[in-house]
Design a protein around this motif. Sequence first.
Motif, PDB file in Angstrom:
ATOM      1  N   TRP A   1      11.843 -17.473 -80.781  1.00 11.46           N
ATOM      2  CA  TRP A   1      11.211 -17.049 -79.534  1.00 11.46           C
ATOM      3  C   TRP A   1      11.272 -18.155 -78.480  1.00 11.46           C
ATOM      4  CZ3 TRP A   1       9.654 -12.835 -77.149  1.00 11.46           C
ATOM      5  CH2 TRP A   1       9.518 -11.658 -77.884  1.00 11.46           C
TER       6      TRP A   1
ATOM      7  N   THR B   1      10.641 -17.584 -86.758  1.00 10.49           N
ATOM      8  CA  THR B   1      10.329 -16.610 -85.713  1.00 10.49           C
ATOM      9  C   THR B   1       9.883 -17.296 -84.433  1.00 10.49           C
ATOM     10  OG1 THR B   1       9.688 -14.997 -87.386  1.00 10.49           O
ATOM     11  CG2 THR B   1       8.917 -14.601 -85.144  1.00 10.49           C
TER      12      THR B   1
ATOM     13  N   PRO C   1      17.030 -12.431 -85.229  1.00 14.21           N
ATOM     14  CA  PRO C   1      16.643 -13.265 -84.082  1.00 14.21           C
ATOM     15  C   PRO C   1      17.734 -14.238 -83.640  1.00 14.21           C
ATOM     16  CG  PRO C   1      14.837 -13.152 -85.641  1.00 14.21           C
ATOM     17  CD  PRO C   1      16.009 -12.464 -86.274  1.00 14.21           C
TER      18      PRO C   1
ATOM     19  N   ARG D   1      20.469 -12.624 -81.648  1.00 17.21           N
ATOM     20  CA  ARG D   1      20.052 -12.424 -80.253  1.00 17.21           C
ATOM     21  C   ARG D   1      20.185 -13.715 -79.464  1.00 17.21           C
ATOM     22  NH1 ARG D   1      15.361  -8.700 -82.230  1.00 17.21           N
ATOM     23  NH2 ARG D   1      14.608 -10.678 -83.005  1.00 17.21           N
TER      24      ARG D   1
ATOM     25  N   GLY E   1      21.417  -7.165 -78.307  1.00 22.28           N
ATOM     26  CA  GLY E   1      20.704  -7.850 -79.368  1.00 22.28           C
ATOM     27  C   GLY E   1      19.571  -7.069 -79.990  1.00 22.28           C
ATOM     28  N   ARG E   2      19.243  -5.925 -79.435  1.00 21.73           N
ATOM     29  CA  ARG E   2      18.113  -5.175 -79.986  1.00 21.73           C
ATOM     30  C   ARG E   2      18.427  -4.724 -81.411  1.00 21.73           C
ATOM     31  NH1 ARG E   2      21.261  -1.415 -78.387  1.00 21.73           N
ATOM     32  NH2 ARG E   2      20.968   0.808 -78.584  1.00 21.73           N
ATOM     33  N   GLY E   3      17.442  -4.890 -82.275  1.00 17.46           N
ATOM     34  CA  GLY E   3      17.598  -4.503 -83.666  1.00 17.46           C
ATOM     35  C   GLY E   3      18.395  -5.479 -84.512  1.00 17.46           C
ATOM     36  N   ARG E   4      18.783  -6.598 -83.963  1.00 20.32           N
ATOM     37  CA  ARG E   4      19.554  -7.589 -84.712  1.00 20.32           C
ATOM     38  C   ARG E   4      18.656  -8.756 -85.124  1.00 20.32           C
ATOM     39  NH1 ARG E   4      25.032  -6.171 -83.988  1.00 20.32           N
ATOM     40  NH2 ARG E   4      25.367  -4.952 -82.106  1.00 20.32           N
TER      41      ARG E   4
ATOM     42  N   LEU F   1      20.241  -8.699 -73.936  1.00 19.84           N
ATOM     43  CA  LEU F   1      19.039  -8.164 -74.571  1.00 19.84           C
ATOM     44  C   LEU F   1      19.303  -6.792 -75.191  1.00 19.84           C
ATOM     45  CD1 LEU F   1      16.343  -9.190 -71.944  1.00 19.84           C
ATOM     46  CD2 LEU F   1      16.746 -10.213 -74.195  1.00 19.84           C
ATOM     47  N   TRP F   2      20.074  -5.963 -74.499  1.00 20.03           N
ATOM     48  CA  TRP F   2      20.382  -4.634 -75.020  1.00 20.03           C
ATOM     49  C   TRP F   2      21.253  -4.724 -76.275  1.00 20.03           C
ATOM     50  CZ3 TRP F   2      24.930  -1.581 -75.236  1.00 20.03           C
ATOM     51  CH2 TRP F   2      24.705  -0.251 -75.596  1.00 20.03           C
TER      52      TRP F   2
END
Length: 107
Positions: free
Chosen positions: A9, A5, A75, A78, A70-73, A67-68
């Motif tokens: 990031w 994680t 890491p 994304r 990749g949302r809910g996917r 970003l849109w």
Amino acid sequence: TMVKTVSAWIVGVLLAVLYVYAAIAAVGNVLGMMGLAGALGTGLSGSGWLWLSVGVLIPLLLLAAALWLGRGRAPWTRILLLAAGIAVVAVLQIDVTHVIPESSYFA
């Protein structure tokens, strides 16, 4: 896990910084071309403004799209979307730099 994680990031933030750098460099191009036009005693043409505006907007739009999408996917999915988007930004900026003649920027 925590390591995956945190590393996702870190990589994601670094890729986002590349988008911001591309947008800031494009703003610098606008300011530089305006200064050059002033030094030449002319202004920027409509197509000049169009291409310079595209240079500023494309990194921001592609960052938002990555970003849109990749949302809910996962890491790393994304991360791949962000990397693909910045690659497209780079290709478009190089194309505009080398395909559009500099003389077309001035009125």
